[in-house]
Design an enzyme around this catalytic site. Structure first.
Site, mmCIF file in Angstrom:
data_model
loop_
_atom_site.group_PDB
_atom_site.id
_atom_site.type_symbol
_atom_site.label_atom_id
_atom_site.label_comp_id
_atom_site.label_asym_id
_atom_site.label_seq_id
_atom_site.Cartn_x
_atom_site.Cartn_y
_atom_site.Cartn_z
ATOM 1 N N ARG A 136 11.546 -2.346 10.820
ATOM 2 C CA ARG A 136 10.661 -2.039 11.967
ATOM 3 C C ARG A 136 10.363 -3.129 13.091
ATOM 4 O O ARG A 136 10.387 -4.255 12.683
ATOM 5 C CB ARG A 136 9.174 -1.726 11.217
ATOM 6 N N ARG A 178 11.536 -6.081 4.578
ATOM 7 C CA ARG A 178 11.198 -4.794 4.290
ATOM 8 C C ARG A 178 12.247 -4.158 5.307
ATOM 9 O O ARG A 178 12.668 -4.311 6.402
ATOM 10 C CB ARG A 178 10.047 -4.357 4.947
ATOM 11 N N ARG A 212 -8.936 1.469 9.062
ATOM 12 C CA ARG A 212 -8.505 -0.021 9.301
ATOM 13 C C ARG A 212 -9.744 -0.793 10.006
ATOM 14 O O ARG A 212 -9.517 -2.029 10.374
ATOM 15 C CB ARG A 212 -7.243 -0.247 10.040
ATOM 16 N N LYS A 227 0.673 -1.130 -0.115
ATOM 17 C CA LYS A 227 0.165 -0.124 -0.146
ATOM 18 C C LYS A 227 0.861 1.226 0.111
ATOM 19 O O LYS A 227 0.559 2.131 -0.634
ATOM 20 C CB LYS A 227 -0.821 -0.112 1.264
#
Ligand code: ADP
Ligand code: AMP
Length: 218
Positions: free
Chosen positions: A164, A131, A92, A17
């Site tokens: 993260r 990521r 969400r 996204k």
């Protein structure tokens, strides 16, 4: 080019996204608004909001609607949002979507497109463990699929890239569960409103983007 477009990105955590929202924002010259980025900026700056959000984010849970909605509505009330925006990671939950709709209706506005980026769960954990994110400018990379030019450093601002905390495998599994329970129902919600468009998120990111611009127009 279509002006004043209001776009929502739907999809599991790690579906792409943010990657697509940034390209949409560049092409159509509209702000990219990520509630996750807003929370992370607050965590980095040590604000009260950041401290509260972190307790939920670290566990892979959603930050309560009340807090999240307040932040989002403040942001979309800023003058730069008059030309439209692309929301990434909001709404969400169904209550978040309902509050957004109520606010838009007051202003005679509506969401024009809800773009659902489809990636099966099997691919998600792999995506998230690879990521790497820049906490300074928000850019995201993938160790294998979208590597930075210089290992470990952001192409745009040179800051060191991080994994993260909430991208660790156990937390990702929890986030996926939360997604299926609380966020996936939004697909039907926006489908019922006639604005849902789905794209295959498993292909090369530029091909995903081509699918999206086919929907949004040149
Ligand atoms: P989200 O915002 O949905 O959580 P991201 O845009 O941060 O997801 O993407 C998750 C990870 O997958 C990132 O490491 C990103 O670089 C990578 N990624 C995004 N799109 C693709 C794609 N089409 N193919 C492969 N990897 C991708
Ligand atoms: P993201 O960067 O979109 O993956 O979001 C990271 C985390 O921030 C999520 O796992 C949630 O804990 C929190 N968050 C972001 N957006 C929302 C939202 N709209 N509602 C509730 N929590 C959110």
């Amino acid at each position: 080019m279509v002006n004043r477009m209001k776009i929502i990105m739907l999809g599991a955590p790690g579906a792409g996204k943010g990657t697509q929202a940034k390209m949409i924002a560049d092409k159509y010259q509209i702000p990219h608004i990520s509630t996750g980025d807003i929370f992370r900026a607050n965590i980095k700056n040590g604000t009260e909001l950041g401290k509260e959000a972190k307790t939920y984010m670290d566990k892979g849970e959603l930050v309560p609607d009340e807090l999240t909605v307040r932040i989002l509505l403040d942001r979309v009330a800023q003058p730069d949002c008059e030309k439209g925006y692309v929301l990434d990671g909001f709404p969400r939950t169904i209550p978040q979507a309902e509050v957004l709709d109520q606010e838009l209706t007051k202003r005679n506005e509506k969401i024009d497109y809800a773009i659902n980026v489809e990636v099966p769960d099997e691919n998600i954990v792999r995506r998230m463990s690879g990521r790497r994110a820049c906490v300074s400018c928000g850019a995201t990379y993938h160790l294998v699929h979208i590597p930075p030019k210089k290992e470990g450093l952001c192409d745009k601002c040179g800051t060191e890239l991080i994994l993260r905390d909430d991208d660790k495998e156990e937390t990702v599994k929890n986030r996926l569960g939360v997604y299926h329970d609380q966020t996936q129902p939004l697909i039907e919600y926006y489908s019922n409103k006639g604005v849902l468009q789905s794209v295959d998120g498993t292909i090369d990111m530029m091909d995903v983007f081509k699918g999206i611009t086919d929907i949004l127009g040149e």
